[in-house]
Design a protein around this motif. Structure first.
Motif, mmCIF file in Angstrom:
data_model
loop_
_atom_site.group_PDB
_atom_site.id
_atom_site.type_symbol
_atom_site.label_atom_id
_atom_site.label_comp_id
_atom_site.label_asym_id
_atom_site.label_seq_id
_atom_site.Cartn_x
_atom_site.Cartn_y
_atom_site.Cartn_z
ATOM 1 N N LYS A 25 0.830 -1.208 0.000
ATOM 2 C CA LYS A 25 0.000 0.000 0.000
ATOM 3 C C LYS A 25 0.865 1.260 0.000
ATOM 4 O O LYS A 25 0.502 2.280 -0.606
ATOM 5 N N GLU A 26 1.975 1.219 0.686
ATOM 6 C CA GLU A 26 2.852 2.390 0.718
ATOM 7 C C GLU A 26 3.431 2.690 -0.658
ATOM 8 O O GLU A 26 3.554 3.857 -1.044
ATOM 9 N N LYS A 28 1.984 1.879 -3.548
ATOM 10 C CA LYS A 28 0.859 2.384 -4.340
ATOM 11 C C LYS A 28 0.600 3.860 -4.032
ATOM 12 O O LYS A 28 0.355 4.671 -4.934
ATOM 13 N N LEU A 29 0.639 4.190 -2.748
ATOM 14 C CA LEU A 29 0.393 5.571 -2.356
ATOM 15 C C LEU A 29 1.495 6.489 -2.882
ATOM 16 O O LEU A 29 1.221 7.594 -3.357
ATOM 17 N N MET A 89 -6.807 3.776 1.588
ATOM 18 C CA MET A 89 -5.463 3.862 2.177
ATOM 19 C C MET A 89 -5.552 4.329 3.640
ATOM 20 O O MET A 89 -4.875 3.783 4.517
ATOM 21 N N LYS A 90 -6.379 5.315 3.888
ATOM 22 C CA LYS A 90 -6.511 5.881 5.233
ATOM 23 C C LYS A 90 -7.111 4.864 6.195
ATOM 24 O O LYS A 90 -6.640 4.699 7.324
ATOM 25 N N SER A 92 -7.113 1.655 5.922
ATOM 26 C CA SER A 92 -6.318 0.428 6.051
ATOM 27 C C SER A 92 -5.373 0.472 7.243
ATOM 28 O O SER A 92 -4.987 -0.548 7.790
ATOM 29 N N ILE A 95 -0.306 2.517 6.391
ATOM 30 C CA ILE A 95 0.707 3.500 5.985
ATOM 31 C C ILE A 95 1.480 3.903 7.243
ATOM 32 O O ILE A 95 1.043 4.743 8.021
ATOM 33 N N LEU A 104 -0.810 11.562 3.053
ATOM 34 C CA LEU A 104 -2.117 10.952 2.870
ATOM 35 C C LEU A 104 -3.206 11.778 3.549
ATOM 36 O O LEU A 104 -4.261 12.046 2.952
#
Length: 338
Positions: A25-26, A28-29, A89-90, A92, A95, A104
């Motif tokens: 995820k990091e 992707k972000l 993302m938030k 999840s 991060i 984010l």
């Protein structure tokens, strides 16, 4: 030989499997942020330059350009797919990198208020721009004579006739009639937009997305009021006594136009120390440049890019602007030698 082939096959399989692993995820972000910045950065700079131009000229076409660019920028932040990604993302909580986590949050808080229908966004932006243009280009009048803010302040500093002071003070408030109706409409539109994204009103939304707590802010101002109200009342009474004597009035006859600036926010000119005299006939821009140089904060490039003196159509107030977040900082003001 067979053994080497098996090792080779296993090595290739490992590489392929590694390539098939889902991105973190990091990562992707990070890719989203890089793409977002590349898209937003030039548009944000163009918008800042357009607003700077409008504030300096007061021209309708310059304000229209600023409004158009703001709508383009807000369209990016209204993208529902991007917002859904940021929300995932938030939520999840995966991060962990502090910088990424901060980016984010800033992005999420920038996208959230723009999750409204385009028509409402357009109404808010265009009406807000129109109000700002009308407010910035308006000049109060005494009779048929237009006055700049600096001219009104000069009258309130020097005039001894109460009737003439009243005319100047009221001229400073005439802009209210020009913008009041549209301003009330804008407040209602902004509140409507805030409710659509889950807030009670625009005020609460702006504070919350700016990471302020409404109750805490209210508590701070309540405490400030309680600590300062009595000393303020005493000092104002002392001031009113001086002014009533100066203008030969009963103390109850002291009115807003008897103070020395339209908003009662500068030191009243009733003390023995007159700071204005130290700047009379001096180049205040030169003094400012030398002062900042003296504290090892040279401001030459800022001053060179800035627009410092009043003229017709120009925003009569003052603000600073970071045009590109890469060093193009400039100031708009309306300097007088006082």
């Amino acid at each position: 030989m067979k053994h080497l082939k098996e090792i080779s096959v296993m090595f290739m399989a490992t590489i392929l499997l590694a390539g098939c692993q889902p991105e973190s995820k990091e990562l992707k972000l990070t890719k989203f942020i890089d793409k977002h910045v590349a898209r937003v950065k030039p548009l944000a700079k163009e918008l800042n330059l357009a607003y700077w131009q409008a504030a300096n000229t007061g021209k309708e076409e310059d304000y229209d350009k600023s409004s158009s660019l703001e709508l383009k920028l807000r369209k990016i932040y209204s993208d529902k797919g991007d917002f859904a990604f940021l929300k995932r993302m938030k939520e999840s909580r995966q991060i962990k990198d502090q910088l990424l986590s901060r980016q984010l949050l800033v992005l999420y808080n920038s996208y959230l208020p723009n999750q409204i229908e385009p028509k409402l966004t357009k109404q808010i932006v265009e009406l807000g721009t129109q109000i700002e243009k009308n407010f910035s280009t308006f000049r109060g009048k005494i009779g048929v004579q237009e006055l700049s803010d600096n001219q009104i302040r000069e009258i309130l500093k020097t005039e001894t006739n109460s009737a003439k002071r009243k005319e100047a003070w009221e001229a400073s408030k005439q802009v209210g009639d020009v913008v009041a109706k549209d301003l009330i409409k804008l407040v209602k539109l902004r509140n409507e937009a805030a409710r659509k994204v889950g807030f009670d009103n625009f005020h609460t939304m702006r504070l919350t997305l700016g990471q302020q707590d409404v109750k805490e802010v209210d508590k701070i101002f309540k405490e400030l009021y309680e600590l300062t109200n009595d000393p303020y009342a005493k000092m104002k009474l002392d001031l009113d006594e001086i002014l009533s004597e100066k203008y030969r009035l009963d103390i109850m006859g002291v009115m807003p136009w008897h103070y020395h600036d339209p908003f009662f926010q500068e030191t009243p000119l009733v003390l023995e120390v007159n700071l204005d005299k130290y700047y009379e006939g001096k180049d205040v821009v030169k003094l400012a440049r030398e002062f900042f140089y003296g504290i090892d904060l040279p401001a030459d490039t800022i001053i060179a890019r800035s627009d410092l003196f009043e003229r017709e159509g120009k925003n009569p107030h003052a603000f600073s602007s970071d045009i590109d977040k890469e060093g193009d900082v400039r100031i708009l003001c309306n300097v007088k030698n006082n």
